[in-house]
Design a protein around this motif. Structure first.
Motif, short mmCIF file in Angstrom:
data_model
loop_
_atom_site.label_atom_id
_atom_site.label_comp_id
_atom_site.label_asym_id
_atom_site.label_seq_id
_atom_site.Cartn_x
_atom_site.Cartn_y
_atom_site.Cartn_z
N TYR A 66 33.50 38.57 65.54
CA TYR A 66 32.94 38.50 67.11
C TYR A 66 31.90 37.21 67.33
O TYR A 66 31.54 36.89 68.32
CB TYR A 66 32.13 39.62 67.50
N ASP A 68 33.28 34.27 66.47
CA ASP A 68 34.31 33.18 66.55
C ASP A 68 34.56 33.14 68.11
O ASP A 68 35.18 34.26 68.71
CB ASP A 68 35.59 33.63 66.10
N LYS A 69 34.19 31.95 68.69
CA LYS A 69 34.54 32.02 70.20
C LYS A 69 36.12 32.21 70.46
O LYS A 69 36.13 32.37 71.64
CB LYS A 69 34.25 30.27 70.63
N ASN A 71 37.67 34.71 69.62
CA ASN A 71 37.94 35.95 69.90
C ASN A 71 38.66 36.49 70.97
O ASN A 71 38.22 35.87 71.93
CB ASN A 71 37.07 36.95 69.11
N ASN A 74 36.25 37.56 74.12
CA ASN A 74 35.77 36.54 74.58
C ASN A 74 36.73 35.68 75.53
O ASN A 74 36.50 35.45 76.67
CB ASN A 74 35.07 35.58 73.49
N LYS A 79 35.49 35.07 79.35
CA LYS A 79 35.89 33.80 80.00
C LYS A 79 36.65 34.07 81.41
O LYS A 79 36.69 33.01 82.05
CB LYS A 79 36.80 33.33 78.90
N ARG A 193 33.80 19.73 77.22
CA ARG A 193 34.41 20.56 76.34
C ARG A 193 35.67 20.25 76.32
O ARG A 193 36.44 20.07 75.23
CB ARG A 193 34.19 22.21 76.74
N PRO A 205 20.98 26.61 79.52
CA PRO A 205 21.10 28.06 80.01
C PRO A 205 22.26 28.77 79.53
O PRO A 205 23.59 28.12 79.88
CB PRO A 205 20.88 28.31 81.42
N GLY A 207 25.55 30.60 80.07
CA GLY A 207 26.26 31.05 81.10
C GLY A 207 27.00 32.53 80.84
O GLY A 207 27.22 33.22 81.59
N HIS A 208 27.15 32.94 79.44
CA HIS A 208 27.64 34.00 79.08
C HIS A 208 26.46 35.15 79.56
O HIS A 208 26.93 36.32 79.87
CB HIS A 208 28.01 34.35 77.62
N MET A 284 29.56 42.88 74.46
CA MET A 284 29.73 41.17 74.45
C MET A 284 28.40 40.57 74.65
O MET A 284 27.99 39.40 74.02
CB MET A 284 30.61 40.74 75.70
N MET A 287 26.76 40.51 71.27
CA MET A 287 27.11 39.71 70.62
C MET A 287 26.57 38.27 70.93
O MET A 287 26.34 37.39 70.02
CB MET A 287 28.64 39.52 70.67
N THR A 288 26.48 37.98 72.11
CA THR A 288 25.95 36.69 72.39
C THR A 288 24.68 36.60 72.02
O THR A 288 23.94 35.53 71.48
CB THR A 288 26.28 36.32 74.06
N1 LIG Z 1 29.99 37.14 73.05
C1 LIG Z 1 30.50 35.91 72.62
N2 LIG Z 1 31.74 35.80 71.96
C2 LIG Z 1 32.31 34.81 71.56
N3 LIG Z 1 31.71 33.59 71.94
C3 LIG Z 1 30.69 33.63 72.44
C4 LIG Z 1 30.06 34.68 73.08
N4 LIG Z 1 28.93 34.23 73.61
C5 LIG Z 1 29.09 33.01 73.90
N5 LIG Z 1 30.01 32.49 73.08
C6 LIG Z 1 30.34 31.19 73.02
O1 LIG Z 1 29.23 30.43 72.81
C7 LIG Z 1 29.30 29.25 73.70
C8 LIG Z 1 28.24 29.13 74.48
O2 LIG Z 1 28.26 30.11 75.80
P1 LIG Z 1 27.50 30.19 76.82
O3 LIG Z 1 26.91 28.72 77.23
O4 LIG Z 1 28.60 30.47 77.99
O5 LIG Z 1 26.36 31.22 77.03
C9 LIG Z 1 30.65 29.33 74.48
O6 LIG Z 1 31.42 28.36 73.46
P2 LIG Z 1 32.48 27.33 74.27
O7 LIG Z 1 32.02 26.89 75.58
O8 LIG Z 1 32.92 26.63 73.50
O9 LIG Z 1 33.75 28.47 74.73
C10 LIG Z 1 31.21 30.52 74.18
O10 LIG Z 1 32.62 30.72 74.29
#
Ligand SMILES: Nc1ncnc2c1ncn2[C@@H]1O[C@H](COP(=O)(O)O)[C@@H](OP(=O)(O)O)[C@H]1O
Ligand SMILES: CCCCC/C=C\C/C=C\C/C=C\C/C=C\CCCC(=O)SCCNC(=O)CCNC(=O)[C@H](O)C(C)(C)COP(=O)(O)O
Length: 326
Positions: A66, A68-69, A71, A74, A79, A193, A205, A207-208, A284, A287-288
């Motif tokens: 989890y 691993d971006k 996955n 995600n 996304k 990216r 900040p 985004g997730h 999720m 996980m973040t």
């Molecule tokens: N729950 C999750 N599972 C997998 N990847 C996550 C995630 N939360 C955040 N990420 C990855 O962490 C990076 C930062 O996320 P964010 O800025 O949106 O919070 C993003 O990478 P990428 O931008 O390379 O896809 C995102 O995909």
């Protein structure tokens, strides 16, 4: 009953009552129900739980599939998170309108529900767009990053020429001090990216966190007006499991197909689909919170998500307006 047990019971009841009263006072003061306060608070809990797991778990437990971006949850769900949230709310409204819910019986009530639903959906979508996609230029999350000194760095010339041909390259990019790559402070994180650049140097900040909390608050606050009770919710789910496992007693009679029984269940329990997506979003988010970003960056994502819900759901209540509240 022994006196120790009785004393414990009394103590428990007293503490429960104090907590309950405080909770009611707090809910009333911010114009929310106790359920809403618990739901809003669950994201702070998620935040703390993520930090505790990160600090106290073994490396193997913290770094797994989890984090691993790529996955599947995600890439395929988060996304495209606002699209999934949209699909679920549309299905929910269709089910509610077909279920003859006591709150939407007449044609007038149905029209009012759809009109208010569309207004709230539009504002929440607009807030998501402003924060993550576009805000008269860079989206808010990228503006914050650039304003705090962030840049898209280490962009190779080969990549740059592929995406920014001719004069566009010079408009947005300048050579880095190392002389080997390029950098820009007026392109989005998404473009950076795509160019395989490094998005570094500022406050970024999450985004997730924003998207997951924003979507969850929207789904919860939008659907809670039709909520029944936990016993009836779990009762229906148990009932469906029982029906799916049971072999019909009368083999000659035309049995209802399993698919038809599942469809019936969704009709009778429209909150189930919302519950599924909310569970995925909460997981999720955890996980973040375990793997990604600094605490401050996640906190900013969280605060912007709360701001949207406050604006659309709590401000009208506070102002006593009945225009967009249902
Ligand atoms: N729950 C999750 N599972 C997998 N990847 C996550 C995630 N939360 C955040 N990420 C990855 O962490 C990076 C930062 O996320 P964010 O800025 O949106 O919070 C993003 O990478 P990428 O931008 O390379 O896809 C995102 O995909
Ligand atoms: C009565 C109430 C009705 C409410 C609905 C009203 C109208 C809907 C109309 C029709 C719906 C019919 C079908 C629905 C199907 C699709 C429509 C979906 C519309 C969209 O939302 S399109 C956009 C989809 N995009 C996303 O969801 C992207 C989400 N991702 C992000 O925001 C970012 O990637 C991020 C913030 C997660 C992470 O940022 P990065 O780290 O990647 O920079």
């Amino acid at each position: 009953m022994s006196s120790t047990v009785r004393n414990n019971d009394e103590l428990y009841n007293r503490h429960y009552n104090i907590l309950h009263t405080r909770m009611k006072q707090f809910s009333k003061s911010i114009g929310a129900t106790s359920g809403e306060v618990l739901f809003l608070g669950s994201f702070v809990l998620n935040f703390m739980l993520g930090k505790l797991i990160h600090v106290f778990s073994s490396q193997e437990a913290v770094y797994n599939y989890y984090n691993d971006k790529r996955n599947i949850l995600n890439q395929f769900f988060v996304k495209k998170g606002w699209a999934w949230t949209t699909v679920v709310i549309v299905v929910f409204y269709i089910l509610i309108l077909r279920s003859k819910h006591p709150k939407v019986q007449s044609q007038q009530e149905k029209i009012r529900l759809l009109r208010n639903g569309l207004i709230k959906y539009s504002i929440m979508t607009f807030w998501w767009v402003l924060f993550t996609q576009w805000c008269f230029g860079l989206p808010i999350m990228d503006k914050v990053f650039v304003w705090t000194g962030g840049k898209c760095q280490k962009v190779a010339e080969k990549e740059l020429l592929r995406h920014f041909p001719g004069a566009l390259k010079d408009k947005f990019f300048s050579p880095s001090s190392d002389g080997e790559s390029f950098e820009a402070s007026s392109i989005t994180s998404y473009t950076c990216r795509k160019l395989k650049g490094a998005w570094t140097g500022g406050h970024d900040p999450s985004g997730h966190v924003f998207l997951l909390v924003h979507s969850s608050l929207y789904l919860f606050l939008e659907t809670s007006q039709f909520w029944g009770s936990w016993p009836s919710f779990f009762g229906s789910a148990r009932n469906l499991c029982g029906k799916l496992r049971r072999v019909p007693a009368d083999q000659s009679a035309e049995p209802k197909s399993k698919l038809a029984q599942v469809v019936d269940f969704f009709h009778g329990t429209p909150h189930f689909i919302v519950f599924l997506l909310l569970s995925l979003w909460w997981f999720m988010l955890l996980m973040t919170n375990i793997y990604f970003h600094s605490l401050a960056e996640k906190l900013v994502g969280l605060l912007f998500a709360y701001a949207g819900a406050l604006l659309v759901y709590y401000l009208p209540r506070y102002l006593g307006s009945s225009r967009i509240s249902t």
